[in-house]
Enzyme design. Sequence first.
Site, PDB file in Angstrom:
ATOM      1  N   GLY A 186       6.251  25.489   2.793  1.00 14.98           N
ATOM      2  CA  GLY A 186       5.849  24.915   1.522  1.00 14.98           C
ATOM      3  C   GLY A 186       4.371  25.060   1.306  1.00 14.98           C
ATOM      4  CG  HIS A 199      -4.659   9.545  -9.551  1.00 16.53           C
ATOM      5  ND1 HIS A 199      -4.528  10.195  -8.352  1.00 16.53           N
ATOM      6  CD2 HIS A 199      -4.743  10.524 -10.492  1.00 16.53           C
ATOM      7  CE1 HIS A 199      -4.530  11.511  -8.565  1.00 16.53           C
ATOM      8  NE2 HIS A 199      -4.654  11.726  -9.858  1.00 16.53           N
ATOM      9  CG  ASP A 248       5.753   9.240  -5.479  1.00 12.45           C
ATOM     10  OD1 ASP A 248       4.949   9.427  -6.408  1.00 12.45           O
ATOM     11  OD2 ASP A 248       5.475   9.462  -4.286  1.00 12.45           O
ATOM     12  CG  HIS A 298     -31.620  22.189 -10.814  1.00 17.74           C
ATOM     13  ND1 HIS A 298     -30.779  23.247 -10.540  1.00 17.74           N
ATOM     14  CD2 HIS A 298     -32.794  22.457 -10.178  1.00 17.74           C
ATOM     15  CE1 HIS A 298     -31.423  24.119  -9.784  1.00 17.74           C
ATOM     16  NE2 HIS A 298     -32.646  23.662  -9.551  1.00 17.74           N
ATOM     17  CB  CYS A 342      -1.039   6.102  -1.579  1.00 16.99           C
ATOM     18  SG  CYS A 342      -2.810   6.361  -1.786  1.00 16.99           S
ATOM     19  N   GLY A 360       2.658  23.998  -1.422  1.00 13.43           N
ATOM     20  CA  GLY A 360       2.125  23.069  -2.415  1.00 13.43           C
ATOM     21  C   GLY A 360       1.013  22.229  -1.816  1.00 13.43           C
ATOM     22  N   GLY A 401       0.829  -1.214   0.000  1.00 15.58           N
ATOM     23  CA  GLY A 401       0.000   0.000   0.000  1.00 15.58           C
ATOM     24  C   GLY A 401       0.850   1.246   0.000  1.00 15.58           C
ATOM     25  CB  SER A 410       8.840   9.729  -2.910  1.00 17.70           C
ATOM     26  OG  SER A 410       7.477   9.812  -2.531  1.00 17.70           O
ATOM     27  N   GLY A 412       8.024  19.008  -0.507  1.00 16.56           N
ATOM     28  CA  GLY A 412       7.986  17.977  -1.533  1.00 16.56           C
ATOM     29  C   GLY A 412       8.568  16.659  -1.069  1.00 16.56           C
TER      30      GLY A 412
END
Length: 462
Positions: A179, A315, A306, A439, A46, A181, A43, A144, A266
């Site tokens: 950071g 994904h 990664d 709607h 993630c 991001g 796994g 990573s 990162g």
Amino acid sequence: MANDASTVFDLVILGGGSGGYAAALRGAQLGLDVALIEKDKVGGTCLHRGCIPTKALLHAGEIADQARESELFGVKATFEGIDVPAVHKYKDGVISGLYKGLQGLIASRKVTYIEGEGRLSSPTSVDVGGQRVQGRHVLLATGSVPKSLPGLEIDGNRIISSDHALVLDRVPKSAIVLGGGVIGVEFASAWKSFGTDVTVIEGLKHLVPVEDENSSKLLERAFRKRGIKFNLGTFFSKAEYTQDGVKVTLADGKEFEAELLLVAVGRGPVSAGLGYEEQGVAMDRGYVLVDEYMRTNVPTISAVGDLVPTLQLAHVGFAEGMLVAERLAGLKVVPIDYDGVPRVTYCHPEVASVGITEAKAKEIYGADKVVALKYNLAGNGKSKILNTAGEIKLVQVKDGAVVGVHMVGDRMGEQVGEAQLIYNWEALPAEVAQLIHAHPTQNEAMGEAHLALAGKPLHSHD
């Protein structure tokens, strides 16, 4: 099985994260004999330290905000605070259920699972736990880890990474997030919902700087409204302990103090000391270099996730892993269009996008060939019901297809599926406009935006 020196697998996978296990599952499904080697838990980041636990924290924060704001909707509720152990129990329960399901999948597909730290020992083998696992092909998928900056040591005490933040035993009174991001703004958002005084420091000129500038500005406006502070356009210089926290100094001399510093600059590839370079695998700054079919320069070795310099998204890892498995099984495969991958930042409000930014479109097609339209969620009934603000921005090549969809607002991540189809199927605004959207839904805003771009706006001004 792997102890038998005569066994040669069709595919040996080093790393059981998103890319690795997707390749294992798809490969086994296609009849390949697969060995999957993982030193921790299948796994990967993630499931255990990334996508799933952070979104669980963000949902807990959303519940806290709803409790505080319940009277806006005529509901009397009292917010009494965050029970951190209970939040972790909820988060860990989500992870545990998915982990058990994944283990069951691996077993059901008859993938040979080998637990231990592997090292590439030849172009067709991986050594793990004193044994050599042989394969006709090897897939590198070692993922990573959180990065830091030169001179900034992540100690797990007052200077922490996202890994530490996910198991923090308290709600910090104050925090600096280094950071702006995806990782940084998601933790800033969750902590603010929990009651932390948060300051985000981003060296570039906008939060979520890889997104369309309009999305960045909308998020910044929303963060200001929520009381999340941020400093943009000046880079980090140093961090030091104070008597009861940490002080961050920027390149311009400006200083910030808080209880904790979260380093969210990162993630870097896990490749050092794993034998890649010794076996001749071409690399750059720790990343394994691949072509559009995820092949390295060594014919028997591929790499995904990664570990390679593509989008660091689970994904994307799934898709890359499946591509490798299908290629090795002899199926015809199509290279991934990374612009067509949906991207979601799960802060409050959410930021979601597919395709290219307006600036990139102008660079590619010319400024006079690009049309951009913004549809404000103020005109969307369901968004008003949810009390969320934001926009859907469409970027179109003049008289042509929509090449970018950029969204800001609560639950916009759930609208990214249709946006993905619009971009990847090169839809014209008129083609989307003729589709009837339910709607009242937030998805209706997608239809309304395309109606406007097609020249026949309904619930928006000309």
